[in-house]
Design an enzyme around this catalytic site. Structure first.
Site, PDB file in Angstrom:
ATOM      1  N   CYS A  21       2.958  78.784 -64.865  1.00  0.00           N
ATOM      2  CA  CYS A  21       3.123  79.902 -65.785  1.00  0.00           C
ATOM      3  C   CYS A  21       2.753  81.244 -65.169  1.00  0.00           C
ATOM      4  CB  CYS A  21       2.289  79.664 -67.040  1.00  0.00           C
ATOM      5  SG  CYS A  21       2.952  78.341 -68.078  1.00  0.00           S
ATOM      6  N   ASP A  99       3.760  74.384 -77.213  1.00  0.00           N
ATOM      7  CA  ASP A  99       4.249  75.440 -78.105  1.00  0.00           C
ATOM      8  C   ASP A  99       4.445  74.928 -79.533  1.00  0.00           C
ATOM      9  OD1 ASP A  99       4.232  77.441 -76.216  1.00  0.00           O
ATOM     10  OD2 ASP A  99       6.330  77.183 -75.657  1.00  0.00           O
ATOM     11  N   ASP A 232      -1.390  79.306 -78.058  1.00  0.00           N
ATOM     12  CA  ASP A 232      -1.861  78.603 -76.866  1.00  0.00           C
ATOM     13  C   ASP A 232      -2.033  79.611 -75.737  1.00  0.00           C
ATOM     14  OD1 ASP A 232       0.848  78.949 -76.266  1.00  0.00           O
ATOM     15  OD2 ASP A 232       1.131  76.902 -75.558  1.00  0.00           O
TER      16      ASP A 232
END
Length: 338
Positions: A21, A99, A232
Site C-alpha cells: 500500500c 475494506d 482501516d
C-alpha cells in the site's frame, strides 16, 4: 521477534518500484483527481449509502425491496510487499477483504485481479499468489469466482470484493463524535519492516502474521460494542486515515503517542532509514492539519507509516485493542499529538 534471512528463489519485491500500500497515489493528489466526480441529483433519490464524498473504505448500496440488506463493494491490489508469492497472495487478499470489514460488512464473493510479467516471471509463482489469496478468502468464508488478468511489466495482485451489511449498522468514517475513545486493532510498523525486507531480504514473521490476520473479529467486536465509526489503516498511515475520519465527522482527534502499539523492530527500521517515499508523502500531507507538539521525528514517521493490511481504527472501545486517544470537539487542527 528476531528477523530471519530466507532468500526466496525469486525476489518478487525486486520486480516492483515500491511495495504494498506504499504504492498508493498520495492522498492529496488523489483527492484532486476525484474532486467533483460524484453523481448529480438529490442524495435522497439514491440507494448509494456510502460513496466517494467522504473517502470511505468501500461503497455501500441499499438493495431495493430488501430492507435490512446492503451491498458493500470494493477493490484493492498492489505490487509485491514480500518475496514469498504465497504470503503475498495471503496479504493482498486480507487487505482487500479488510475494506468490507471496515464498513461493518461480511465478504460474500471476490474475484482476482492479477497483473503478471509473463516473459519475466514463471506462472508457477502466479499460481502460488492465487493460492494464497484463495486460502485467505476461504478462511473468511468468501467465495472466489475467477477474475481478470493482464500482461504487465510489474506484478500486481489483489481482489474486487462484494459483501453484505445491515444498512442500519454500518461502520462509517463520518459518524464519529466528540467524547468517543479511539481504538487501534493492529500495531503499526508494517511499512518500514516491509521496506527493510525489500532492501535486505530479512523476513519479519511478526509483520507477515499481522498482515495476513483478518479484520473480521475486530469488525464483529466493534459492532457488538455499538460502534458506528471506523476505518482501516492502510496506505495513508494512521495519521492520514485519522485525518480523513476526523474531517468527515467534523471533529478533532487527540492521540497519546505512547499508547500507539508498534511491531517489534519498527522503531529500529526507522532509525536505520527504511522509510518509504509513501510514508514521507503521508506525513507531508497531514502536517498542515496536525499539532505535533513535542513528538520526535521518528515517531511522526511511524504514525504516518504506510501500512499494508493494517488494523481497524474504531471510534469506541474494542475488547482487546488498546485505546490510543479520543475524539474531541473540532479545534484548530484535525489531530493533536501528545
Amino acid at each position: 521477534m528476531t528477523p530471519t534471512t530466507r532468500q526466496a528463489p525469486v525476489r518478487l519485491t525486486q520486480f516492483a518500484h515500491g511495495g504494498g500500500c506504499a504504492c498508493k497515489i498520495p492522498p492529496g493528489e488523489l483527492e484532486d483527481v476525484v474532486s467533483g466526480l460524484t453523481p448529480s441529483g438529490p442524495a435522497t433519490d439514491s440507494p448509494l449509502l456510502v460513496g466517494l464524498a467522504t473517502g470511505d473504505d468501500a461503497a455501500v448500496v441499499a438493495l431495493p425491496g430488501q430492507q435490512g440488506t446492503a451491498v458493500v463493494s470494493t477493490a484493492d491490489f498492489f505490487t509485491p510487499v514480500v518475496d514469498d508469492p504465497y504470503d503475498w497472495g495471503r496479504i493482498a487478499a486480507a487487505n482487500a477483504l479488510s475494506d468490507v470489514y471496515a464498513m461493518g460488512g461480511r465478504p460474500i464473493v471476490a474475484v482476482n485481479l492479477l497483473a503478471w510479467p509473463r516473459d519475466r516471471l514463471p506462472f508457477e509463482l502466479a499460481r502460488e499468489v492465487l493460492r494464497g489469496g484463495l486460502d485467505v478468502a476461504t478462511e473468511a468464508g468468501c467465495h472466489v469466482g475467477g477474475g481478470h488478468s493482464v500482461d504487465d511489466p510489474e506484478p500486481k495482485y489483489g481482489m474486487a470484493v462484494t459483501g453484505l451489511a445491515d444498512p442500519a449498522r454500518l461502520l462509517r468514517n463520518d459518524t464519529g463524535r466528540a467524547g468517543l475513545p479511539l481504538s487501534l486493532t493492529k500495531p503499526l510498523g508494517l511499512g518500514v519492516l516491509n521496506n527493510r525486507h525489500k532492501a535486505t531480504g530479512e523476513r519479519f514473521e511478526q509483520a507477515i502474521a499481522t498482515m495476513t490476520a483478518l479484520n473480521r473479529d475486530a469488525s464483529v467486536a466493534a459492532l457488538a460494542a455499538g460502534a458506528t465509526c471506523a476505518t482501516d489503516v492502510t496506505g495513508f498511515g494512521l495519521l492520514g486515515h485519522l485525518h480523513k475520519l476526523a474531517r468527515a465527522s467534523g471533529v478533532s482527534a487527540v492521540i497519546d503517542t505512547a499508547a500507539v502499539p508498534l511491531l517489534e523492530g519498527a522503531r529500529e527500521a526507522v532509525r536505520d532509514g527504511y522509510v518509504s517515499g509513501g510514508t514521507r508523502r503521508n506525513l507531508e500531507w497531514v502536517a498542515p492539519y496536525t499539532d505535533f507538539g513535542t513528538t520526535d521525528a521518528d515517531t511522526r514517521l511511524l504514525l504516518a507509516d504506510a501500512q499494508t493490511s493494517g488494523g481497524l481504527l474504531v471510534a469506541g472501545e474494542v475488547p482487546g485493542a488498546p485505546v490510543i486517544g479520543e475524539l474531541v470537539p473540532l479545534g484548530a487542527h484535525s489531530i493533536v499529538l501528545r
